[in-house]
Write a protein that holds these residues in place. Sequence first.
Motif, PDB file in Angstrom:
ATOM      1  N   ASN A 374       3.042  71.036   2.753  1.00  0.00           N
ATOM      2  CA  ASN A 374       2.269  70.040   2.031  1.00  0.00           C
ATOM      3  C   ASN A 374       2.057  70.538   0.613  1.00  0.00           C
ATOM      4  O   ASN A 374       2.617  71.565   0.214  1.00  0.00           O
ATOM      5  CB  ASN A 374       0.939  69.796   2.760  1.00  0.00           C
ATOM      6  CG  ASN A 374       0.410  68.391   2.569  1.00  0.00           C
ATOM      7  OD1 ASN A 374       0.206  67.939   1.451  1.00  0.00           O
ATOM      8  ND2 ASN A 374       0.200  67.688   3.668  1.00  0.00           N
ATOM      9  N   THR A 375       1.216  69.834  -0.138  1.00  0.00           N
ATOM     10  CA  THR A 375       0.907  70.282  -1.488  1.00  0.00           C
ATOM     11  C   THR A 375       0.055  71.547  -1.437  1.00  0.00           C
ATOM     12  O   THR A 375      -0.652  71.804  -0.449  1.00  0.00           O
ATOM     13  CB  THR A 375       0.135  69.213  -2.259  1.00  0.00           C
ATOM     14  OG1 THR A 375      -1.150  69.016  -1.644  1.00  0.00           O
ATOM     15  CG2 THR A 375       0.902  67.893  -2.274  1.00  0.00           C
ATOM     16  N   ALA A 376       0.091  72.311  -2.504  1.00  0.00           N
ATOM     17  CA  ALA A 376      -0.717  73.530  -2.558  1.00  0.00           C
ATOM     18  C   ALA A 376      -2.198  73.205  -2.416  1.00  0.00           C
ATOM     19  O   ALA A 376      -2.946  73.914  -1.732  1.00  0.00           O
ATOM     20  CB  ALA A 376      -0.452  74.278  -3.867  1.00  0.00           C
ATOM     21  N   ALA A 377      -2.642  72.104  -3.031  1.00  0.00           N
ATOM     22  CA  ALA A 377      -4.054  71.727  -2.956  1.00  0.00           C
ATOM     23  C   ALA A 377      -4.460  71.390  -1.522  1.00  0.00           C
ATOM     24  O   ALA A 377      -5.534  71.803  -1.058  1.00  0.00           O
ATOM     25  CB  ALA A 377      -4.323  70.537  -3.882  1.00  0.00           C
ATOM     26  N   TRP A 378      -3.620  70.615  -0.806  1.00  0.00           N
ATOM     27  CA  TRP A 378      -3.935  70.251   0.586  1.00  0.00           C
ATOM     28  C   TRP A 378      -3.995  71.492   1.458  1.00  0.00           C
ATOM     29  O   TRP A 378      -4.909  71.662   2.267  1.00  0.00           O
ATOM     30  CB  TRP A 378      -2.888  69.268   1.120  1.00  0.00           C
ATOM     31  CG  TRP A 378      -3.200  68.714   2.486  1.00  0.00           C
ATOM     32  CD1 TRP A 378      -3.852  67.551   2.767  1.00  0.00           C
ATOM     33  CD2 TRP A 378      -2.862  69.301   3.754  1.00  0.00           C
ATOM     34  NE1 TRP A 378      -3.943  67.366   4.137  1.00  0.00           N
ATOM     35  CE2 TRP A 378      -3.351  68.427   4.764  1.00  0.00           C
ATOM     36  CE3 TRP A 378      -2.207  70.465   4.141  1.00  0.00           C
ATOM     37  CZ2 TRP A 378      -3.197  68.689   6.126  1.00  0.00           C
ATOM     38  CZ3 TRP A 378      -2.054  70.738   5.494  1.00  0.00           C
ATOM     39  CH2 TRP A 378      -2.542  69.860   6.477  1.00  0.00           C
ATOM     40  N   MET A 379      -3.024  72.386   1.300  1.00  0.00           N
ATOM     41  CA  MET A 379      -2.969  73.591   2.138  1.00  0.00           C
ATOM     42  C   MET A 379      -4.150  74.510   1.850  1.00  0.00           C
ATOM     43  O   MET A 379      -4.717  75.113   2.763  1.00  0.00           O
ATOM     44  CB  MET A 379      -1.639  74.316   1.932  1.00  0.00           C
ATOM     45  CG  MET A 379      -0.439  73.523   2.427  1.00  0.00           C
ATOM     46  SD  MET A 379       1.147  74.403   2.355  1.00  0.00           S
ATOM     47  CE  MET A 379       1.397  74.570   0.592  1.00  0.00           C
ATOM     48  N   GLN A 380      -4.532  74.624   0.594  1.00  0.00           N
ATOM     49  CA  GLN A 380      -5.676  75.462   0.249  1.00  0.00           C
ATOM     50  C   GLN A 380      -6.960  74.907   0.859  1.00  0.00           C
ATOM     51  O   GLN A 380      -7.765  75.647   1.449  1.00  0.00           O
ATOM     52  CB  GLN A 380      -5.817  75.567  -1.264  1.00  0.00           C
ATOM     53  CG  GLN A 380      -6.942  76.498  -1.715  1.00  0.00           C
ATOM     54  CD  GLN A 380      -6.993  76.613  -3.223  1.00  0.00           C
ATOM     55  OE1 GLN A 380      -7.214  75.620  -3.920  1.00  0.00           O
ATOM     56  NE2 GLN A 380      -6.784  77.816  -3.742  1.00  0.00           N
ATOM     57  N   GLU A 381      -7.155  73.606   0.728  1.00  0.00           N
ATOM     58  CA  GLU A 381      -8.355  72.979   1.285  1.00  0.00           C
ATOM     59  C   GLU A 381      -8.384  73.106   2.801  1.00  0.00           C
ATOM     60  O   GLU A 381      -9.442  73.388   3.390  1.00  0.00           O
ATOM     61  CB  GLU A 381      -8.387  71.495   0.893  1.00  0.00           C
ATOM     62  CG  GLU A 381      -9.635  70.761   1.379  1.00  0.00           C
ATOM     63  CD  GLU A 381      -9.619  69.294   1.011  1.00  0.00           C
ATOM     64  OE1 GLU A 381     -10.508  68.857   0.259  1.00  0.00           O
ATOM     65  OE2 GLU A 381      -8.697  68.574   1.487  1.00  0.00           O
ATOM     66  N   ALA A 382      -7.241  72.905   3.455  1.00  0.00           N
ATOM     67  CA  ALA A 382      -7.187  73.023   4.920  1.00  0.00           C
ATOM     68  C   ALA A 382      -7.603  74.425   5.361  1.00  0.00           C
ATOM     69  O   ALA A 382      -8.412  74.581   6.282  1.00  0.00           O
ATOM     70  CB  ALA A 382      -5.779  72.695   5.414  1.00  0.00           C
ATOM     71  N   GLY A 383      -7.050  75.440   4.714  1.00  0.00           N
ATOM     72  CA  GLY A 383      -7.389  76.805   5.099  1.00  0.00           C
ATOM     73  C   GLY A 383      -8.852  77.121   4.908  1.00  0.00           C
ATOM     74  O   GLY A 383      -9.498  77.708   5.786  1.00  0.00           O
ATOM     75  N   ARG A 384      -9.402  76.719   3.777  1.00  0.00           N
ATOM     76  CA  ARG A 384     -10.811  77.011   3.504  1.00  0.00           C
ATOM     77  C   ARG A 384     -11.741  76.287   4.470  1.00  0.00           C
ATOM     78  O   ARG A 384     -12.709  76.858   4.988  1.00  0.00           O
ATOM     79  CB  ARG A 384     -11.142  76.607   2.069  1.00  0.00           C
ATOM     80  CG  ARG A 384     -10.608  77.555   1.007  1.00  0.00           C
ATOM     81  CD  ARG A 384     -10.935  77.039  -0.384  1.00  0.00           C
ATOM     82  NE  ARG A 384     -10.536  77.995  -1.412  1.00  0.00           N
ATOM     83  CZ  ARG A 384     -10.549  77.730  -2.714  1.00  0.00           C
ATOM     84  NH1 ARG A 384     -10.941  76.531  -3.139  1.00  0.00           N
ATOM     85  NH2 ARG A 384     -10.174  78.643  -3.586  1.00  0.00           N
ATOM     86  N   ASN A 385     -11.470  75.006   4.701  1.00  0.00           N
ATOM     87  CA  ASN A 385     -12.369  74.227   5.551  1.00  0.00           C
ATOM     88  C   ASN A 385     -12.288  74.653   7.007  1.00  0.00           C
ATOM     89  O   ASN A 385     -13.310  74.688   7.711  1.00  0.00           O
ATOM     90  CB  ASN A 385     -12.077  72.739   5.401  1.00  0.00           C
ATOM     91  CG  ASN A 385     -12.516  72.206   4.045  1.00  0.00           C
ATOM     92  OD1 ASN A 385     -12.906  72.964   3.170  1.00  0.00           O
ATOM     93  ND2 ASN A 385     -12.448  70.895   3.860  1.00  0.00           N
TER      94      ASN A 385
END
Length: 496
Positions: A374-385
């Motif tokens: 996915n996009t870097a932003a989506w993957m970053q948010e998924a990991g953090r949340n």
Amino acid sequence: MTRPRPFRFQTPFAFRWRFLVLLGLLVASGATARPGWAQSFLRANGPRIVNASNQEVILNGVNLGGWALQEGYIIKPGWEGINGKKTQGAVKQTLYNAGMSDAAVEAFYQRYRDNFITKADIDFIAAQGFNCVRVPLHYDLFLTPSQRAVRNGVLRGTTTYPAYVNALTTWYNANQLFVDPANMEALRLIDNLLGWCAANQLYVVFDLHAAPGSQGTDTNIADSLVPLDFWNTAIHQDITNRLWASIARRYKHDARVAMYDLINEPNHVPSNQSIHDVYQRLINAVRAEGDQHLLLLEGNGFGNDYNLMEKRTFTNTANLVYNSHRYSGTGYLLDNQVKSEDASNPNSLRTLGNLTRFRTANDVPIWVGETGENTAAWMQEAGRNLNSVGIGTCHWTYKRFDSNDNAALLRINPPFIVDGPAALPQVLTNVLFANCVPNAALAAVAPLQNGLVNYPDGGNYCGTTSPAAGPSAASRTATPCNPKPTPTPRARKPRK
């Protein structure tokens, strides 16, 4: 000329004296394990995965896709495959069709596996702050070379699929499967990986990514010869049962292993009950060997549909972990909000709200064994949340071929394997860690850059009650859990 030393009979006193000296040296060298220092086995404690000190461990890792099993899109973006198949078998067929012999193709793959993942790769993964890797495995690497050659015959068109299944049945009945460790390539890969990971304080998850017979209709995932035949031909289930029993026998005392992922992504299986019954059998087979490792279960629908597979439906419920594979695309766009739920199907584990609700209802740990693409932003948010609610993730994937930035942590520059024999020497060079190129995904998902927490209670890989002294998490060389004590110098007599 040096004369041989004469044999001298050792008196009982001399023998005892030498034995005591040897024992003392072993103790001094750290050969006798010290309580609290050995690497910690992981176990399930209600909804948490914990270490030996009952401290929570959140496994944040990376999948080593494309190493022991190749999926077509990892090998070349947009590759058309052969007859609609974009499998590892189709890659091999491409090389056969270009005039390479079976021996030449197997020799290439041996060198490819040697180069694709090395200690340098594992050092790098640890330096990003990850604490585990998941290794997707192909069942055929547990076969001997002569047994694998029969399967390759199906790809080459020199033998039929029914003849191969008959051969598997014959080997199974004659107890000729998984009994020759020296000739099982998967064990060589696993044992090297375990050593590299232990030196970096990383856990390892074994993932049966390609099960005998193919566990779904997606031919790419399982290097399928005949889709769904795992569920239609009983011998494939028998072989898988024996395979996991043999793995349990070999690794049951190995704390470097976090868990066993019994079957990757069953998909389009007509009945969830049939998946349940296979898991019941596999769980019992592993436990019969005295193996108490965590067992990771994957539901239907690529690892997300757990109807008829809730914890209460199994007779042996100790140390079970439930998996979710979170990708987002057309038809099932996912947000990453922790309260998002699919109330219509509480046993579907794609949304974060369903994950936490299922975890509470079943009193089991949850792990997202694959996410990414996915996009870097989506993957970053998924990991953090996910991390914020105590759920670890395993990024898919570590590296793959591409001319451009992609969702893997690293990319491998062209040429591609399917470009033909002339490209293969450069392929073997380009897959080496030193020649790979970081993608934007690396900064987005690396724990040290994304603020992920691996040990919320201050625990560690060793399972001790306080963090081990030594280099920081960013160091490539971690402090071993069982360090040798510094020897105390002996007092020397003064020289006269």
